[in-house]
Scaffold this motif. Sequence first.
Motif, short mmCIF file in Angstrom:
data_model
loop_
_atom_site.label_atom_id
_atom_site.label_comp_id
_atom_site.label_asym_id
_atom_site.label_seq_id
_atom_site.Cartn_x
_atom_site.Cartn_y
_atom_site.Cartn_z
N SER A 2 -23.20 59.85 -11.34
CA SER A 2 -23.59 60.53 -10.00
C SER A 2 -23.86 59.64 -8.84
N ALA A 3 -24.74 60.31 -7.92
CA ALA A 3 -25.07 59.45 -6.58
C ALA A 3 -25.87 58.27 -7.31
N ARG A 4 -25.58 57.06 -6.55
CA ARG A 4 -26.14 55.79 -7.18
C ARG A 4 -27.66 55.54 -6.74
N GLN A 48 -31.52 58.57 -0.69
CA GLN A 48 -30.86 59.63 -0.94
C GLN A 48 -31.34 60.73 -2.00
N HIS A 49 -32.11 59.72 -2.94
CA HIS A 49 -32.66 60.50 -4.26
C HIS A 49 -34.07 60.89 -3.83
N LYS A 50 -34.60 60.23 -2.87
CA LYS A 50 -36.19 60.62 -2.60
C LYS A 50 -36.05 61.90 -1.89
N TYR A 51 -34.93 62.03 -1.23
CA TYR A 51 -34.71 63.52 -0.32
C TYR A 51 -33.60 64.09 -0.99
N ALA A 52 -33.37 64.14 -2.34
CA ALA A 52 -32.24 64.77 -2.65
C ALA A 52 -31.94 66.30 -2.48
N ASP A 53 -33.03 67.13 -2.04
CA ASP A 53 -32.68 68.55 -1.67
C ASP A 53 -31.91 68.44 -0.39
N ASP A 54 -32.17 67.56 0.68
CA ASP A 54 -31.31 67.34 1.55
C ASP A 54 -30.13 66.83 1.87
N CYS A 55 -29.90 65.49 1.05
CA CYS A 55 -28.98 64.57 1.00
C CYS A 55 -27.85 64.62 -0.08
N LEU A 56 -28.32 65.43 -1.39
CA LEU A 56 -27.32 65.46 -2.16
C LEU A 56 -26.87 67.22 -2.67
N MET A 57 -25.96 67.41 -3.50
CA MET A 57 -25.51 68.36 -3.69
C MET A 57 -24.74 68.38 -5.13
N GLU A 58 -24.67 69.40 -5.72
CA GLU A 58 -24.03 69.44 -6.85
C GLU A 58 -22.48 69.65 -7.11
N ASN A 67 -23.38 62.89 -2.62
CA ASN A 67 -23.84 63.12 -1.24
C ASN A 67 -23.20 64.13 -0.44
N VAL A 68 -23.93 64.92 0.18
CA VAL A 68 -23.51 65.79 0.85
C VAL A 68 -22.40 65.55 2.03
N LEU A 89 -30.38 61.61 6.43
CA LEU A 89 -30.15 60.17 6.19
C LEU A 89 -30.17 59.39 7.65
N ALA A 90 -30.15 60.01 8.73
CA ALA A 90 -30.24 59.00 9.98
C ALA A 90 -31.62 58.63 10.14
N ARG A 91 -32.66 59.58 9.58
CA ARG A 91 -34.06 59.09 9.72
C ARG A 91 -34.33 58.05 8.65
N TYR A 92 -33.69 57.70 7.88
CA TYR A 92 -34.02 56.47 7.09
C TYR A 92 -33.97 55.36 8.06
N SER A 93 -33.22 55.01 9.20
CA SER A 93 -33.14 53.85 9.94
C SER A 93 -33.44 54.20 11.36
N ASN A 94 -34.08 55.54 11.45
CA ASN A 94 -34.25 56.00 12.83
C ASN A 94 -32.97 55.92 13.78
N GLY A 95 -31.96 56.04 13.06
CA GLY A 95 -30.84 55.91 13.82
C GLY A 95 -30.17 54.69 14.12
#
Length: 499
Positions: A2-4, A48-58, A67-68, A89-95
């Motif tokens: 799954s997502a790494r 992406q795991h920390k914010y899985a609800d936003d970043c990941l999907m089944e 990853n979405v 995902l962009a907020r990880y690095s503030n773009g």
Amino acid sequence: MSARTGEQYRAGLKDSREVWLGNEQIDITEHPAFQGSINGMAAYFDYQHKYADDCLMEDAETGEQHNVSLLRPRNAADIARRHRAFDRLARYSNGMLGRTPDYVNVVLAGHASRPDIFAKSGDPVYFERLQNYWRLVQEQDLALTHTIVHAAIDKSVGELQGINEELTLRVVERTDQGIIVRGAKMLATLGPIADELYVYPAVPIQKGYEEYALSFAIPVATKGVVSVCRDHYGVDQPIVDKPFSSRFDEQDAVIIFDDVLVPWDRVFIDGQLDVYNSLNAGTATGNTQQQTAIRASVKLEFAYDLCVQMAKVTATDTKPETASMLGEIYSYLRIARAVIHSAEVNASEWGGGAFFCHDDISSLRTMMPLWMARVNDIIKSMGSHNLLATPTAAAFEETRLGPLLKKYLPGANGIAPEERAKIFRTAWDFAGSALGSRNELYERFYLGSIGRARALDHKKAQMKGETGAYEAMFAEAGIFPAPVSTEGLDLDAAAPARA
């Protein structure tokens, strides 16, 4: 798989890739210059795991999380789902990271959404291979980058003429195992620390240049793939002192293909000009630019908030000239958000079942480079000498120096000296450091030059017949001017056709 996680990403870098920094062939997993960048990218995979609800999907077939960004959009709900993931995902690095894996994931998902374009080849095997590769990337959560720009050194002739003809990537042989490719491609951002390279169409190629009409994907560690890095701008300093340079130098590299064998199951276009010349136009704006525009808007949001803090720490936030500059950045942000919203609301089917944003989102491609350069100019104007009077966090802890710094370098409005230094160090790292300067250049030519983007917008307007106010004015008066000629508007042509 799954997502790494970040640790799994790091493990994937331990291979035989050929990477050169200066005159030294390096092991990126061991070289000290790359550790911050690798740690920063590993943290993206953990994020992406920390914010899985936003970043990941089944995945509907396997039940695994992915990853979405690899979602092939089919309706308005998919567009909204992607927006939430891209923003997070962009907020990880503030773009600040332009080539996080979700970028090329989106490109690949868009290509895999257009079977109708690949049908032009007359052979279903090419799209079948692409679908299989999309599935592989999804299952293994690979970090992809692209390298798609021709190595056009001599600008006095066409991109595939003269000396350029021998420099850029092309097929030199076909074997039972696959195609042999030779040449260079510009410019693989993230290339040395990605898992795979995805080569796909950029500008159209004219008849007679079929050997250059290629799309394929291979591991960075493939024999004969040579990554030639620019100087590395990452630094070994605490995040508090260098929040971007300490972890977000995504490294750019020229990729040289020194007679590289690409297996047939990794070849998606091999001289099929109809497919090659249609794929970018049929996916790039509505699909890819949803991600790029959201990433840029997040960066503008951060820049605005940073400049507000700079104004507060110098007590210039009430000055008209400062308010004007802050309002300028905020206006860019509002326009970006409005264009993205409009393009998403007006999304539609583009063909083959693909549901993409409205093409109007491409207008940001012509404006963002100017806005990003202007933002950096505003930061330097607002910061002035303060950008250079910034002790490190550790300096405040030194028994002799610390008390002096706290006395003579406080912020206005009761802001602590340590906070003042942190704000201005962040601003300098954003706009003035080696990485900041690189990022400004990157933004200027992100998704191609402004001139080409504007010319393409003009061409599309003429082709769609969306204008005509000038002719209408005279028509109302009974005067009918000659139609405006659109001859010569084929601005994407890479070179004249061969005889």
